[in-house]
Design a protein around this motif. Structure first.
Motif, PDB file in Angstrom:
ATOM      1  N   CYS A 257       0.825  -1.212   0.000  1.00 12.66           N
ATOM      2  CA  CYS A 257       0.000   0.000   0.000  1.00 12.66           C
ATOM      3  C   CYS A 257       0.858   1.260   0.000  1.00 12.66           C
ATOM      4  CB  CYS A 257      -0.928   0.003   1.213  1.00 12.66           C
ATOM      5  SG  CYS A 257      -2.257  -1.223   1.131  1.00 12.66           S
TER       6      CYS A 257
ATOM      7  N   PHE B  22       3.742   1.450  -1.216  1.00  2.77           N
ATOM      8  CA  PHE B  22       4.453   1.476  -2.492  1.00  2.77           C
ATOM      9  C   PHE B  22       3.779   2.447  -3.462  1.00  2.77           C
ATOM     10  CE2 PHE B  22       5.155  -0.045  -6.802  1.00  2.77           C
ATOM     11  CZ  PHE B  22       6.516  -0.312  -6.829  1.00  2.77           C
ATOM     12  N   PHE B  23       2.445   2.587  -3.345  1.00  4.51           N
ATOM     13  CA  PHE B  23       1.688   3.390  -4.310  1.00  4.51           C
ATOM     14  C   PHE B  23       1.537   4.856  -3.897  1.00  4.51           C
ATOM     15  CE2 PHE B  23       0.157  -0.950  -5.116  1.00  4.51           C
ATOM     16  CZ  PHE B  23       0.401  -1.033  -6.472  1.00  4.51           C
ATOM     17  N   ASP B  24       1.740   5.197  -2.637  1.00  7.84           N
ATOM     18  CA  ASP B  24       1.501   6.589  -2.234  1.00  7.84           C
ATOM     19  C   ASP B  24       2.707   7.230  -1.552  1.00  7.84           C
ATOM     20  OD1 ASP B  24       1.460   5.216   0.140  1.00  7.84           O
ATOM     21  OD2 ASP B  24      -0.314   6.208   0.947  1.00  7.84           O
TER      22      ASP B  24
ATOM     23  N   ARG C 117      12.539   0.644  -2.591  1.00 14.38           N
ATOM     24  CA  ARG C 117      11.367  -0.237  -2.618  1.00 14.38           C
ATOM     25  C   ARG C 117      11.784  -1.684  -2.851  1.00 14.38           C
ATOM     26  NH1 ARG C 117       7.220   3.375  -6.394  1.00 14.38           N
ATOM     27  NH2 ARG C 117       6.899   5.062  -4.886  1.00 14.38           N
TER      28      ARG C 117
END
Length: 424
Positions: A386, A388-390, A398
């Motif tokens: 989660c 990773f996307f924001d 990462r």
């Protein structure tokens, strides 16, 4: 080698006494009987459903050629047959589970087909929601009268479709208040079944269907303040988690404990959604006024479910059975009350999810349970995905995080297997 043939030889050889032989034969007879009854119930129910569907298809093929009176006769005939079968079962075959299940299933479809056909024959207008409501109301007492697990399962599915139609699909959407009565009746039947046969297949199926139905339909009770439903869902999952911890569920396999699994999955999904700051930005945009809150069904649903969750959690705490998962709803409630209008709310939720993952890993390691251990690792992994996307982390960082998680899976499982081998 047949036990029936060998027992007399053992008695004749005076290896065992006649009373012991009778006890052994009685034991094996009782062991076979449940399997036979179960197979008869399954095939009897399937046969009743197939016969009912076959009659409907045959009649439907020539439906337009019949006069109205013949159509009405055909519409009512399955209902009469279903009622006669149930009456015959209650009078003559009350101890036969296969008769009870088959006749109840046939009557369920007979009621629905009769209502729909009569409406079509005489051009009676109506919505799908009202049709499902009348169907469920008429069928509601049948599972109790017939003591039918299949009838109860069909009733739960029908009630679910009623709530979905009223609360989701129809326009304008209305709140399916009658669903509360329907699910309450289903829970009552489930408790009766659980008392009579706590390890039965019916109890296991109901343990999945009831919480799944409530989880799906709870959203239908939201009209004005949808963001409050996050608290209602977390409290609901707290109720499920406390129920899944009851001693009676120890007789079921872990996969049959639907309350516990749905509580775990639901809690993780809600917390992961709330771990995004964008969700809390939308929450902060809403302003609450006391008069509107008094008219909000979301508030009443949250208060009711939170009260039940607190009572069950307190009972489990007094019995030293409560865990971290049963308290998640209360922690989220505190976060919502104290920090929902600040930028720290999503940070606190991320810390809560991370703590839940760590506690689950520690619990799995302590109990030497690979399933629980890997569940905790899955929670941490989902949280990292989660983020990773924001976040603006570099791809290298990462990648390092995912490598660390992967190595963590291997190391944790290896250490637990090593500990198991050492204790063995």
């Amino acid at each position: 080698m047949s036990i029936q043939k060998e027992i007399p030889k053992l008695v004749e050889a005076k290896v065992i006494s006649q009373s012991t032989a009778d006890d052994i034969l009685t034991y094996y007879a009782n062991q076979k009987q449940p399997t036979q009854n179960r197979l008869l119930s399954i095939f009897g129910t399937l046969g009743a459903i197939m016969v009912g569907l076959g009659i409907i298809l045959i009649i439907a093929h020539n439906w337009d050629q019949f006069p109205r009176s013949i159509k009405a006769t055909f519409a009512i005939l399955p209902l009469v047959i279903g009622q006669f079968a149930c009456g015959f079962t209650l009078l003559r075959k009350q101890t036969s589970q296969s008769w009870r299940e088959a006749s109840s299933a046939f009557l369920f479809f007979a009621i629905g087909s009769c209502i729909s056909l009569i409406s079509q024959i005489y051009n009676i207008p109506g919505q799908l929601g009202s049709f499902l409501f009348i169907w469920m109301i008429l069928y509601l007492p049948i599972p109790f009268l017939m003591r039918s697990s299949v009838g109860s399962i069909l009733f739960i599915v029908g009630s679910l479709f009623y709530a979905l139609n009223i609360g989701y699909w129809e326009y304008p959407n209305t709140i399916p208040y009658w669903y509360i009565l329907f699910i309450a009746a289903s829970i009552l039947f489930y408790l009766i079944q659980k008392k009579e046969n706590p390890a039965g297949n019916s109890v296991a199926i109901h343990s999945w269907l009831i919480p799944l139905s409530i989880t799906i339909c709870l959203r239908a009770f939201s009209k004005n303040h949808e963001e409050i439903m996050f608290l209602a869902y977390m409290s609901l999952f707290g109720v499920f988690a406390s129920i899944g911890k009851q001693v009676s569920f120890s007789q079921l396999t872990p996969a049959s404990n639907g309350f516990k699994i749905i509580a775990w999955l639901g809690s993780i999904i809600v917390l992961l959604i709330l771990s995004f700051d964008a969700v809390w930005i939308d929450i902060r945009r809403n302003s609450y006024e006391f008069p509107t809150l008094l008219q909000s069904t979301e508030v009443y649903a949250t208060i009711l479910l939170t009260t039940i969750a607190l009572i069950l959690a307190k009972i489990n705490w007094t019995k030293s059975k409560a865990g971290f998962s049963e308290s998640l709803f209360f922690v989220l409630l505190l976060i919502y009350i104290t920090a929902s209008h600040t930028s720290f709310a999503y940070i606190l939720v991320n810390l809560l999810v991370f703590a839940f993952g760590i506690v689950t890993i520690v619990s799995g390691n302590r109990e030497q349970n690979l399933g629980i251990l890997n569940s905790g690792l899955v929670i941490i992994t989902a949280l990292i995905i989660c983020r990773f996307f924001d976040t603006d982390l570099s791809f290298v960082l990462r990648g390092i995080l995912f490598l660390s998680i992967g190595f963590g899976f291997f190391i944790a499982n290896y250490q637990l297997l090593k500990k198991r081998k050492h204790h063995a």
